[in-house]
Design a protein around this motif. Structure first.
Motif, PDB file in Angstrom:
ATOM      1  N   THR A 107       0.834  -1.199   0.000  1.00 18.08           N
ATOM      2  CA  THR A 107       0.000   0.000   0.000  1.00 18.08           C
ATOM      3  C   THR A 107       0.865   1.243   0.000  1.00 18.08           C
ATOM      4  OG1 THR A 107      -1.672  -1.193   1.290  1.00 18.08           O
ATOM      5  CG2 THR A 107      -1.861   1.188   1.234  1.00 18.08           C
ATOM      6  N   LEU A 108       0.487   2.218  -0.819  1.00 17.74           N
ATOM      7  CA  LEU A 108       1.133   3.523  -0.814  1.00 17.74           C
ATOM      8  C   LEU A 108       0.302   4.465   0.047  1.00 17.74           C
ATOM      9  CD1 LEU A 108       2.055   4.083  -4.575  1.00 17.74           C
ATOM     10  CD2 LEU A 108       3.565   3.380  -2.725  1.00 17.74           C
ATOM     11  N   PHE A 109       0.980   5.237   0.901  1.00 17.85           N
ATOM     12  CA  PHE A 109       0.313   6.230   1.730  1.00 17.85           C
ATOM     13  C   PHE A 109       0.716   7.608   1.234  1.00 17.85           C
ATOM     14  CE2 PHE A 109       0.146   2.499   4.312  1.00 17.85           C
ATOM     15  CZ  PHE A 109      -1.041   2.609   5.021  1.00 17.85           C
ATOM     16  N   PHE A 110      -0.242   8.535   1.255  1.00 17.29           N
ATOM     17  CA  PHE A 110      -0.007   9.885   0.760  1.00 17.29           C
ATOM     18  C   PHE A 110      -0.358  10.904   1.836  1.00 17.29           C
ATOM     19  CE2 PHE A 110      -0.767   7.159  -2.846  1.00 17.29           C
ATOM     20  CZ  PHE A 110       0.282   7.498  -3.693  1.00 17.29           C
ATOM     21  N   LYS A 111       0.237  12.092   1.733  1.00 23.75           N
ATOM     22  CA  LYS A 111       0.042  13.147   2.733  1.00 23.75           C
ATOM     23  C   LYS A 111      -1.393  13.655   2.767  1.00 23.75           C
ATOM     24  CE  LYS A 111       4.825  14.623   2.514  1.00 23.75           C
ATOM     25  NZ  LYS A 111       5.769  15.652   2.045  1.00 23.75           N
ATOM     26  N   GLU A 112      -2.154  13.402   1.744  1.00 21.52           N
ATOM     27  CA  GLU A 112      -3.552  13.851   1.670  1.00 21.52           C
ATOM     28  C   GLU A 112      -4.498  12.873   2.376  1.00 21.52           C
ATOM     29  OE1 GLU A 112      -1.255  15.652  -1.616  1.00 21.52           O
ATOM     30  OE2 GLU A 112      -1.471  13.602  -0.908  1.00 21.52           O
ATOM     31  N   ASN A 113      -3.934  12.051   3.261  1.00 19.22           N
ATOM     32  CA  ASN A 113      -4.706  11.034   4.004  1.00 19.22           C
ATOM     33  C   ASN A 113      -5.376  10.031   3.077  1.00 19.22           C
ATOM     34  OD1 ASN A 113      -4.063  11.954   6.575  1.00 19.22           O
ATOM     35  ND2 ASN A 113      -5.728  13.435   6.562  1.00 19.22           N
ATOM     36  N   MET A 114      -4.656   9.632   2.056  1.00 16.84           N
ATOM     37  CA  MET A 114      -5.148   8.612   1.129  1.00 16.84           C
ATOM     38  C   MET A 114      -4.183   7.445   1.147  1.00 16.84           C
ATOM     39  SD  MET A 114      -6.716  10.402  -2.228  1.00 16.84           S
ATOM     40  CE  MET A 114      -7.137   8.775  -2.803  1.00 16.84           C
TER      41      MET A 114
END
Length: 129
Positions: A107-114
């Motif tokens: 899973t990739l996590f992003f700063k936009e809470n996605m």
């Protein structure tokens, strides 16, 4: 012929006269099948099927993820999002800021809470900062 009915008064009701708004409510539309319209609209909504990527496409996406991890920058990512109510889903494209990779859950996590599963990614483009 008896002409008395011409001279008779109109009969008076023993009940109070109904207000105009109450009277109008009697003739308001009635939806016997509540939720039917929404069900039809939901049935008409189209979804896409998730396409299977080739090994070359998967390899290219993995290379882009490694590049993204090294640069810690933004990316334009196209991914498949499963529909919550129907089979299939839709492809979504977003510009997101990379945060971290969870290798165990892929899973990739992003700063936009996605968070996006790597298996759902169909295209990724690393953007210059």
């Amino acid at each position: 012929m008896d002409e008395r009915w011409y001279t008779m008064d109109r009969p008076k009701s023993k009940y109070p006269k109904m207000s105009m708004s109450d009277r109008a409510a009697q003739f308001a539309p009635f939806a016997a099948l509540t939720g039917h319209k929404e069900a039809i609209l939901e049935q008409q909504r189209l979804t896409q099927t998730k396409r299977i990527l080739s090994n070359e496409e998967k390899l290219r996406i993995n290379e882009k993820i490694i590049e993204l991890m090294n640069l810690k920058s933004k990316c334009r990512i196209t991914y498949f999002e499963k529909d919550k109510t129907k089979s299939g889903g839709q492809y979504i494209q977003n510009v997101l800021s990379f945060k971290r990779l969870d290798e165990l859950n892929k899973t990739l996590f992003f700063k936009e809470n996605m968070q996006i599963q790597i298996d759902d990614i169909v295209d990724i483009e690393v953007l210059e900062q």
